[in-house]
Design an enzyme around this catalytic site. Structure first.
Site, PDB file in Angstrom:
ATOM      1  CD  GLU A  65      -2.605  -1.136   2.641  1.00  0.00           C
ATOM      2  OE1 GLU A  65      -3.787  -1.514   2.610  1.00  0.00           O
ATOM      3  OE2 GLU A  65      -2.018  -0.798   3.690  1.00  0.00           O
ATOM      4  CG  ASP A 236      -4.799  -3.916  10.623  1.00  0.00           C
ATOM      5  OD1 ASP A 236      -5.125  -5.042  10.223  1.00  0.00           O
ATOM      6  OD2 ASP A 236      -3.634  -3.592  10.878  1.00  0.00           O
TER       7      ASP A 236
END
Lengths: 348, 348
Positions: A65, A236
């Site tokens: 990411e 998460d």
């Protein structure tokens, strides 16, 4: 030949080794208290920031990411991967690095490791949430999940909120032993627990930081009593939660950046319009946090780009006039900006 | 103390200085010919790549962009800024760096300067387009805009397509003088021209690489004759074009990644469904390029993430067993992945 690069062409680099030296130079607890203050200050000016959900590249085994943000003066981004299978291969599940840049020129001004720094800022973030949401008399925390993040969570809570009574639990007793050994001598009252029920007995704050990539119910509804503050840190990503939805349903839920939390946090179990309050609103006084001593407050933490930005800015400030970085020749700097080729040709 | 980091924790870094040494070690023309081959090979397997438009953060004075892509085996991204006002301050308008990573572990495997490398790959990309779209007998190129990109464009055309007769033009004669001086002795027949009309006289290929952030008409319709191939490189962001729309209208237009080109390229002047062909389709044989010797073909180049990926992969391969990189201690590597805190504690 080595070409002389101008000062602007050199970008300070903080290695893992230098990050650890810097942390010890400042002190682990003061470093996390400073990070908490930096995050709080940036959350208080939330509206100034460019906010986008992270940009992920997914594969069968993990995700890579990029998390950018900007306050209009500086720009920062973090590269972070998540590969749960890495641990079996002796590798880190999560590694990270980041860059801070000057918006006016577009030139990068810091390149830094962020594996260690992310662990520190994640704990500092939980401490900020706890400071604004837990009862003021909170002294005892249950630390559920005693992996890589656990010691950081405990130290940040002590540094920021004076929470120094810790009740440890992990499904793997060896993890609890490791965490207790690491925290020994650092000023805590530590209790090793063998069940989650035992761990949360008498806890004012419950922090969950477990690593399974699954819908888990680390805590079930009947375990959580009135007045508790929960930091749910481990849930998460999509498909990874830690709390039974009934707990979420009867808690007041606080988020970082809600569009991201609805995808990645505990509230992915709830309706898309499940009511939440963004923590920055509590910090700058626009919304109320805990309303009564009996409330259950839940910080549904997933980690947001602004926290990394705060951490990079803090590190950039702290390394000035220290030996804890080296300069990298990262930016081509021809004498005449139109003559990049001439610079290359003369280097031959 | 300096902690010993394992091999995987070390990431090779190619500085500007080392990039220039590597280029001279390989040779500038062979380097660009190799880059062209690498780009061609990746365009031929276009479907394997993750493709997203670049992620930009805009300010009043410029933009900072992240350009990621992946082929499922490796992941790459480039950081690049664009600040037209920088040149007046003696800074580069565009600076860039990039990262290549292993998709399976998420670990970065290369960190590299990309200001020099982007100049090289941009020229290599134009040469690839020219190879597939220009008439086979093309020998003469008009190079309109003699700034930082111009010499690279000329050398790539010579290396890949044997184009060695160059007609230079820039609105600023000093830029033309600089370009001609840099290219002197490198095997070209060079003609300095004082008008664009003069420059394109007899040219088989026209390459425009001008830098103004404006709708320009460097070329007007009556200037461009039958059979020409145009590389329009300078129009690469919203509000910045180089060609009169009538030229675009009577050309066969070829793009990299069309959703991005419609925003950034010459075709931003045209209807949203203006017909285009993606260059990868010509390269892998799925579509026809030039149909007749009289066609005007237009490569509406804006620069796409896959070209950077190809360049990073090539550099990663080429630096093996050379002195043209240093290892950076970028990745925290505790003996026990769950014991990040123990690693930090022991470093104290």
């Amino acid at each position: 030949m080595t070409l002389k690069a101008s000062k602007l062409a050199m970008v300070p680099f903080v290695s893992v080794d230098n990050m650890m030296r810097l942390v010890h130079h400042v002190g682990i607890e003061p470093f996390m208290a400073d990070l908490a203050a930096a995050i709080e200050a940036d959350f208080a000016r939330w509206d100034l920031f460019d906010k986008t959900p992270r940009l992920g590249s997914h594969s069968d085994v993990g995700v890579i990411e990029l998390m950018p943000t900007s306050d209009g003066i500086q720009y920062g981004f973090k590269y972070v991967n998540g590969h749960p299978k890495n641990m079996k291969e002796g590798l880190q599940t999560v590694t990270a690095f980041g860059v801070l840049a000057d918006v006016d020129s577009g030139y990068p001004i810091l390149f830094s490791e962020m594996t260690v720094l992310t662990a520190l800022r994640t704990a500092a973030m939980s401490a900020v949430a706890t400071r604004h949401l837990a009862r003021k008399d909170a002294r005892t925390m249950a630390m559920i999940g005693n992996g890589a993040q656990s010691e950081f969570q405990c130290l940040a809570q002590k540094a920021v909120n004076g929470i120094d009574q810790i009740r440890l639990y992990d499904i793997d007793p060896a993890a609890t032993d490791k965490c207790a050994a690491n925290l020994a001598g650092l000023g805590f009252e530590l209790v090793k627990c063998t069940t989650p029920e035992d761990a949360i007995e008498g806890a004012d704050v419950i922090t969950t930081a477990t690593a399974d990539k699954d819908m888990q119910t680390i805590l079930t509804d009947n375990m959580v009593g009135a007045g508790v503050h929960i930091n749910a840190i481990g849930g998460d990503c999509p498909g990874k939660t830690e709390l039974h939805r009934d707990i979420v349903a009867r808690s007041a839920v606080f988020t970082e950046y809600t569009p991201q939390t609805r995808i990645e946090g505990e509230i992915q179990q709830m309706a898309p319009d499940h009511p939440v309050t963004e923590l920055w609103q509590v910090i700058n006084g626009a919304a109320q946090g805990r309303k009564t001593a009996a409330d259950i407050t839940l910080f549904d933490g997933v980690g947001f780009a602004i926290e990394d930005f705060s951490a990079l800015r803090y590190v950039h400030e702290k390394i000035q006039d220290t030996p804890f970085y080296i300069d990298l020749d990262l930016i081509a700097d021809p004498d005449d900006p139109r003559d990049l080729f001439g610079m290359l040709k003369r280097a031959g």
